[in-house]
Design an enzyme around this catalytic site. Structure first.
Site, PDB file in Angstrom:
ATOM      1  N   GLU A 194       4.888   7.005   2.212  1.00  0.00           N
ATOM      2  CA  GLU A 194       5.455   5.828   2.416  1.00  0.00           C
ATOM      3  C   GLU A 194       5.130   5.197   1.804  1.00  0.00           C
ATOM      4  OE1 GLU A 194       5.486   4.898   6.197  1.00  0.00           O
ATOM      5  OE2 GLU A 194       3.206   4.766   6.386  1.00  0.00           O
ATOM      6  N   GLU A 226       6.521   1.589  11.756  1.00  0.00           N
ATOM      7  CA  GLU A 226       6.051   1.073  10.471  1.00  0.00           C
ATOM      8  C   GLU A 226       4.913   0.855  11.916  1.00  0.00           C
ATOM      9  OE1 GLU A 226       5.313   1.405   8.000  1.00  0.00           O
ATOM     10  OE2 GLU A 226       7.176   1.353   7.484  1.00  0.00           O
ATOM     11  N   GLY A 227       3.490   1.508  11.978  1.00  0.00           N
ATOM     12  CA  GLY A 227       1.936   0.893  12.399  1.00  0.00           C
ATOM     13  C   GLY A 227       1.710   2.198  13.385  1.00  0.00           C
ATOM     14  N   ASN A 241       4.151   0.515   2.099  1.00  0.00           N
ATOM     15  CA  ASN A 241       4.030   0.105   3.060  1.00  0.00           C
ATOM     16  C   ASN A 241       4.204  -1.853   2.781  1.00  0.00           C
ATOM     17  OD1 ASN A 241       2.599   1.272   5.756  1.00  0.00           O
ATOM     18  ND2 ASN A 241       0.980   2.253   4.044  1.00  0.00           N
ATOM     19  N   ARG A 285      -7.502   7.545   4.781  1.00  0.00           N
ATOM     20  CA  ARG A 285      -7.634   7.717   5.937  1.00  0.00           C
ATOM     21  C   ARG A 285      -8.275   9.355   6.226  1.00  0.00           C
ATOM     22  NH1 ARG A 285      -2.648   4.876   7.728  1.00  0.00           N
ATOM     23  NH2 ARG A 285      -2.009   6.043   5.753  1.00  0.00           N
ATOM     24  N   LYS A 291      11.446  10.078  11.135  1.00  0.00           N
ATOM     25  CA  LYS A 291      11.186  10.059  10.989  1.00  0.00           C
ATOM     26  C   LYS A 291      11.955   8.124  11.699  1.00  0.00           C
ATOM     27  CE  LYS A 291       8.103  10.301   7.712  1.00  0.00           C
ATOM     28  NZ  LYS A 291       6.816   9.367   6.332  1.00  0.00           N
ATOM     29  N   LYS A 330      12.032   3.050   5.553  1.00  0.00           N
ATOM     30  CA  LYS A 330      12.130   5.169   5.683  1.00  0.00           C
ATOM     31  C   LYS A 330      13.841   4.979   4.997  1.00  0.00           C
ATOM     32  CE  LYS A 330       8.017   5.474   7.407  1.00  0.00           C
ATOM     33  NZ  LYS A 330       7.554   3.616   8.188  1.00  0.00           N
ATOM     34  N   ARG A 357       1.017  -1.111   0.259  1.00  0.00           N
ATOM     35  CA  ARG A 357      -0.006  -0.163  -0.023  1.00  0.00           C
ATOM     36  C   ARG A 357       1.016   1.280   0.211  1.00  0.00           C
ATOM     37  NH1 ARG A 357      -2.736   0.146   4.910  1.00  0.00           N
ATOM     38  NH2 ARG A 357      -0.699   1.865   5.509  1.00  0.00           N
ATOM     39  N   SER A 387      -2.595  -2.995   6.359  1.00  0.00           N
ATOM     40  CA  SER A 387      -3.644  -3.101   6.709  1.00  0.00           C
ATOM     41  C   SER A 387      -5.421  -2.370   6.296  1.00  0.00           C
ATOM     42  CB  SER A 387      -3.913  -3.183   8.437  1.00  0.00           C
ATOM     43  OG  SER A 387      -3.519  -1.323   8.811  1.00  0.00           O
TER      44      SER A 387
END
Length: 463
Positions: free
Chosen positions: A110, A356-357, A112, A437, A352, A293, A89, A117
């Site tokens: 970024e 992740e998360g 992913n 989002r 950064k 990153k 993603r 998810s």
């Protein structure tokens, strides 16, 4: 609603889709397969990832352990599984300049490559928004630009299941080319690695049910610790994963993207066993590391992309990169200037780590203190990258979380999902759909599960 020790809440979402320039969305979709191929090319370059992440590995134990596993996998040579599945993603924001968009092209936040998810729930949110618009048509909602014909299709759920089934078929073709009667096929399963006490099970379960419904392939869920304790003796070839009586054709990582998932040697041993097995991984450790990153920052340097893609493709992909700066020592002049500017203008940058998360980035004074070496050493700082913040144009949105609606100025982030099978018998790669989002202005992070944003979907408009 609470039942025993379990708590159930609805996924947070917006009441209406957010308007998005059609040209930007189309451009983002058009480069999805190119970004997927880029990840695969990087992963199959044996020295690139260890070289780029060398400084990070020295100062970040989690990255060091992943690099160690990658080294073991590369040493396998003739035994390692060459086929790998990516469910990626790529996340974007629209840059604003002088109160207007300078152009309708996304800048990449970024890419992913592990545990991307909310693909399944984003499918449901898109369906919800379509339903709400249909029910509101007699109220003149079209007059405000909400026309259901401008809602792009979102097929993440079905196409994720299709990609997994295709990967399982690749496993069978490689490992059991003579299984003409399908004897082995009946005992093949997908292993989903999950976190203990997983809070996002609804998103994951939909994929499990879709895979079984469409392709008859079972999916079992295990934590790393459970894999370590329940892994049965390997089959006679000494390379297969056998769990709960199933031979695992594909391991799908929805855990392992944070060191919190690997707190002891038990979990790390399970990770290593999985990577050294013949099961196809989604992602393999090389794909995982290719999404860090630091790799993203390195690729933004002129001439770097050309190592992996054609010059014409590099020119297109580079248009999507935001300004990023290395913090590896010795600092380059460009990085020194960026640090100085970030300390003076902290609202224009973000620091950064290789995580992740959500909830890991440093902003504002916390970032300034780190860059100024008040809270970090130079060595620790070198494991981070500095990125110029993407400035957006806010819009009014209604966000529902825990059955409560909040209305205010908001910002959006768009993710484009893509599947990719590298090393397979035939090329396979598809754009699957999207995730949007939305978060209220003033919220720095953008994770849904981490409580910062809500699920949304785009409605495409001109300009």
């Amino acid at each position: 609603e609470k039942t025993g020790s379990l708590a159930f809440v609805h996924a947070p979402f917006t009441l209406l889709p957010a308007k998005l320039p059609k040209e930007a969305y189309v451009d983002g979709v058009s480069v999805s397969n190119a970004f997927s191929s880029l990840v695969d090319s990087i992963a199959r370059h044996p020295s690139y990832i260890p070289q780029v992440l060398a400084d990070v590995g020295k100062n970040d134990d989690y990255t060091r352990r992943l690099l160690s596993i990658l080294s073991l996998v590369n040493q396998q040579a003739e035994r390692k599984q060459n086929v790998t599945l990516g469910l990626f993603r790529s996340d974007y924001m629209l840059q604003m300049k002088d109160g207007r968009y300078s152009n309708p092209t996304f800048l990449q936040v970024e890419n992913n490559t592990i545990a991307a998810s909310f693909g399944c729930l984003s499918t449901r949110v898109a369906e919800l928004h379509r339903l709400l618009i249909e029910k509101s048509e007699n109220m003149g909602i079209k007059n405000y630009g909400y026309n259901k014909s401008n809602l792009p299709k979102n097929n993440v759920l079905k196409l994720m299941a299709e990609a997994m089934a295709t990967a399982c078929n690749e496993y069978l073709n490689v490992e059991y080319p003579n299984d003409l009667r399908g004897t082995i096929r009946k005992r093949i399963a997908v292993l989903m690695l999950v976190q203990p006490g997983e809070a996002n099970a609804a998103d994951q379960r939909m994929l499990e049910y879709q895979l079984r419904s469409d392709f008859g392939i079972p999916m079992i869920r295990k934590t790393f610790k459970e894999v370590h304790t329940q892994l049965q003796d390997a089959s006679t070839d000494g390379k297969s994963l056998i769990i709960d009586g199933y031979e695992i054709g594909l391991v799908y990582f929805r855990a392992g993207y944070t060191p919190r998932d690997l707190p002891t040697e038990v979990e790390w041993k399970a990770y290593q066993k999985i990577e050294l097995s013949r099961a196809i991984k989604c992602p393999c450790v090389a794909y995982h590391l290719a999404g860090t990153k630091k790799i993203q920052q390195m690729l933004s340097i002129p001439g770097e992309l050309e190592k992996f893609v054609a010059e014409k493709d590099a020119k297109v992909l580079r248009n999507f990169f935001a300004d990023q700066f290395s913090l590896s020592e010795p600092l380059e002049d460009q990085s020194k200037a960026a640090i100085k500017d970030a300390v003076s203008n902290p609202g224009g940058y973000v620091l950064k780590p290789q995580r992740e998360g959500g909830g890991n980035n440093l902003w504002g004074q916390e970032m300034v203190d780190a860059l100024s070496l008040k809270t970090m050493t130079k060595d620790v700082r070198s494991a981070y990258i500095l990125m110029r913040k993407i400035v957006q144009r806010p819009f009014i949105a209604a966000l529902m979380r825990n059955s409560t609606v909040s209305v205010g100025l908001a910002e959006k982030e768009v993710g484009i999902y893509a599947s990719f099978i590298g090393g397979g018998s035939a090329p396979y790669g598809k754009v699957m759909g999207h995730l949007m989002r939305t978060k209220l202005v003033g919220t720095n992070e953008g994770g849904v599960a981490s409580g910062y944003a809500v699920l949304d979907s785009p409605i495409l408009v001109d300009g």
